[in-house]
Design a protein around this motif. Structure first.
Motif, PDB file in Angstrom:
ATOM      1  N   ASP A 102      56.401  73.422 -25.998  1.00 33.47           N
ATOM      2  CA  ASP A 102      55.287  72.756 -25.320  1.00 33.47           C
ATOM      3  C   ASP A 102      55.495  72.820 -23.801  1.00 33.47           C
ATOM      4  O   ASP A 102      56.627  72.760 -23.308  1.00 33.47           O
ATOM      5  CB  ASP A 102      55.181  71.298 -25.752  1.00 33.47           C
ATOM      6  N   ALA A 142      52.031  75.552 -40.678  1.00 31.23           N
ATOM      7  CA  ALA A 142      53.158  74.744 -40.200  1.00 31.23           C
ATOM      8  C   ALA A 142      53.415  73.558 -41.117  1.00 31.23           C
ATOM      9  O   ALA A 142      53.629  72.431 -40.663  1.00 31.23           O
ATOM     10  CB  ALA A 142      52.916  74.274 -38.775  1.00 31.23           C
ATOM     11  N   ALA A 194      60.631  68.994 -32.828  1.00 33.52           N
ATOM     12  CA  ALA A 194      59.241  69.204 -32.407  1.00 33.52           C
ATOM     13  C   ALA A 194      59.068  68.640 -31.010  1.00 33.52           C
ATOM     14  O   ALA A 194      59.434  67.488 -30.748  1.00 33.52           O
ATOM     15  CB  ALA A 194      58.263  68.545 -33.369  1.00 33.52           C
ATOM     16  N   LEU A 224      55.474  79.131 -39.286  1.00 37.10           N
ATOM     17  CA  LEU A 224      56.169  79.229 -38.003  1.00 37.10           C
ATOM     18  C   LEU A 224      57.641  79.596 -38.198  1.00 37.10           C
ATOM     19  O   LEU A 224      58.420  79.580 -37.253  1.00 37.10           O
ATOM     20  CB  LEU A 224      56.069  77.908 -37.237  1.00 37.10           C
ATOM     21  N   GLY A 239      51.172  69.250 -29.545  1.00 42.84           N
ATOM     22  CA  GLY A 239      51.285  70.699 -29.570  1.00 42.84           C
ATOM     23  C   GLY A 239      50.346  71.378 -30.539  1.00 42.84           C
ATOM     24  O   GLY A 239      50.293  72.617 -30.577  1.00 42.84           O
ATOM     25  N   CYS A 240      49.595  70.618 -31.326  1.00 39.72           N
ATOM     26  CA  CYS A 240      48.616  71.224 -32.230  1.00 39.72           C
ATOM     27  C   CYS A 240      47.372  71.702 -31.477  1.00 39.72           C
ATOM     28  O   CYS A 240      46.585  72.484 -32.018  1.00 39.72           O
ATOM     29  CB  CYS A 240      48.208  70.231 -33.316  1.00 39.72           C
ATOM     30  N   LEU A 273      51.584  79.382 -30.639  1.00 34.19           N
ATOM     31  CA  LEU A 273      50.651  78.554 -31.391  1.00 34.19           C
ATOM     32  C   LEU A 273      49.213  79.069 -31.323  1.00 34.19           C
ATOM     33  O   LEU A 273      48.478  78.977 -32.310  1.00 34.19           O
ATOM     34  CB  LEU A 273      50.733  77.116 -30.898  1.00 34.19           C
ATOM     35  N   SER A 316      56.905  78.548 -29.849  1.00 34.94           N
ATOM     36  CA  SER A 316      56.080  79.005 -30.969  1.00 34.94           C
ATOM     37  C   SER A 316      54.757  79.512 -30.406  1.00 34.94           C
ATOM     38  O   SER A 316      54.121  78.830 -29.598  1.00 34.94           O
ATOM     39  CB  SER A 316      55.807  77.853 -31.944  1.00 34.94           C
ATOM     40  N   ASP A 364      59.120  74.379 -30.320  1.00 36.53           N
ATOM     41  CA  ASP A 364      57.669  74.524 -30.146  1.00 36.53           C
ATOM     42  C   ASP A 364      57.303  75.026 -28.766  1.00 36.53           C
ATOM     43  O   ASP A 364      56.249  75.618 -28.589  1.00 36.53           O
ATOM     44  CB  ASP A 364      56.877  73.243 -30.449  1.00 36.53           C
TER      45      ASP A 364
END
Length: 370
Positions: free
Chosen positions: A288, A153, A261, A172, A79-80, A309, A307, A286
């Motif tokens: 994803d 984060a 996560a 976050l 997810g980064c 991102l 999130s 998150d």
């Protein structure tokens, strides 16, 4: 950790929201409407699904010229990656060069990436889910060269700025995210029953979220029994499915599985499928895409906190611009999150926030104010 400012107003109006709803989740949501759930918990679960107003900066220095930024996400296979995409998009808007170095969750490679950025004479280094304590000496070396370092984060956003740490951390709001998940779980299981959580304690953002879940449930839903199980990010795609299966089989009364996560969620979904278990619902953080896709099809994932991102990538670069211009970082950047359930999924199944943040940041950088 600061709570998002929209909380109060949303909690007041949240009673107009009803529980939830997929065909599979109908019985869960119906049970959650029972009298065992405190009204404040149901209100918070409902408020978590509401859109947010702009809580980012209102003024900005001019755009710095011709800067070179090295981006170091936790891993591009996680997810980064959306955060990194946001960094690159913001770099394009600023007219800067951006280069990504992927450490793939390896602390040694994280340190190597920072050293490489120093050797490349970067003006700034930005990191995401990279624990500053694991790269303290490398950050110190970068800072000593006059390189701006911004992280995100890490659950250290409110800590003091030191010579061995980043000059700013984009948040976050992990405490808020954990509270939202706890409220959703408590509502769905009618404030009583066994719930499990898996986590990797080597990542402080996960520990922050886990502690928030534990604290919220203990104070507001004391009849929810929470058991925390330790795993490792290195288990993903290897032994994690077997570990989740063992946790669920050892605790057959489990009603919910909380995952702090979404990088762990796919393995958990497969584990439940292999067990043929349709009773345990997954609650994650998150947002994803694979997790949201499971929600959309009525699968094991009941809800996830999305999130924004990519937005966080823009917020990261906003702070780089401030710091290279000799101004202080922004403080709380207002990067939003939102509880996603089947009844309220974002367009394209990816939560990016509820506002045109790209236009707002671009206007800030070009005009100096909103």
């Amino acid at each position: 950790m600061k709570k998002l400012k929209f909380f109060g107003a949303l909690a007041i109006s949240a009673v107009v929201m009803s529980g939830c709803g997929t065909a599979e989740g109908a019985s869960v949501a119906q049970a959650g409407a029972g009298t065992g759930v405190p009204a404040s918990v149901k209100d918070l679960a409902a408020a978590a699904g509401q859109p947010q107003s702009w809580q980012g900066p209102k003024t900005s220095p001019p755009m710095a010229k011709n800067k070179f930024v090295v981006s170091i996400p936790c891993s591009m296979a996680s997810g980064c990656a959306p955060w990194d995409a946001g960094v690159h998009a913001a770099g394009d808007a600023l007219g800067w060069k951006v280069q990504t170095i992927d450490p793939a969750f390896d602390p040694a490679k994280m340190n190597q990436a920072i050293q490489q950025a120093i050797d490349l004479h970067a003006d700034a280094i930005v990191t995401w889910v990279v624990d500053p304590t694991l790269v303290a000496s490398s950050i110190a070396a970068a800072r000593a060269k006059g390189i701006v370092v911004v992280s995100g984060a890490t659950a250290r956003e409110d800590g003091p700025v030191t010579a061995t740490g980043p000059q700013h951390g984009v948040s976050l709001h992990g405490v808020t995210q954990g509270q939202w998940v706890a409220a959703q779980v408590c509502t769905d299981i009618n404030a009583e029953g066994q719930v499990q959580m898996i986590t990797d304690p080597s990542y402080e953002i996960l520990t922050q979220r886990v502690n928030a879940v534990k604290d919220y449930l203990s104070k507001n839903c004391p009849k929810v029994a929470l058991k925390v199980q330790q795993v490792s990010a290195n288990d993903i795609g290897t032994v994690l499915q077997n570990k989740v299966s063992a946790f669920v089989q050892t605790n057959p009364d489990t009603k919910g599985l909380i995952i702090p996560a979404d990088v762990f969620t796919t393995d958990a979904v497969v584990a439940l499928q292999q067990l043929g278990n349709q009773n345990v619902k997954i609650y994650s953080i998150d947002g994803d895409l694979p997790s949201v896709q499971v929600i959309a099809t009525g699968g094991a994932v009941r809800a996830t906190v999305g999130s924004a991102l990519e937005w966080a990538g823009w917020a990261t670069m906003d702070n780089v611009n401030r710091l290279v211009e000799g101004q202080p970082a922004n403080g709380d950047d207002g990067v939003p999150g939102r509880m996603l359930t089947k009844d309220d999924l974002p367009q394209g199944l990816t939560y990016k926030g509820d506002l045109d943040y790209k236009a707002m940041y671009t206007k800030l950088w070009k005009t100096g104010s909103l």
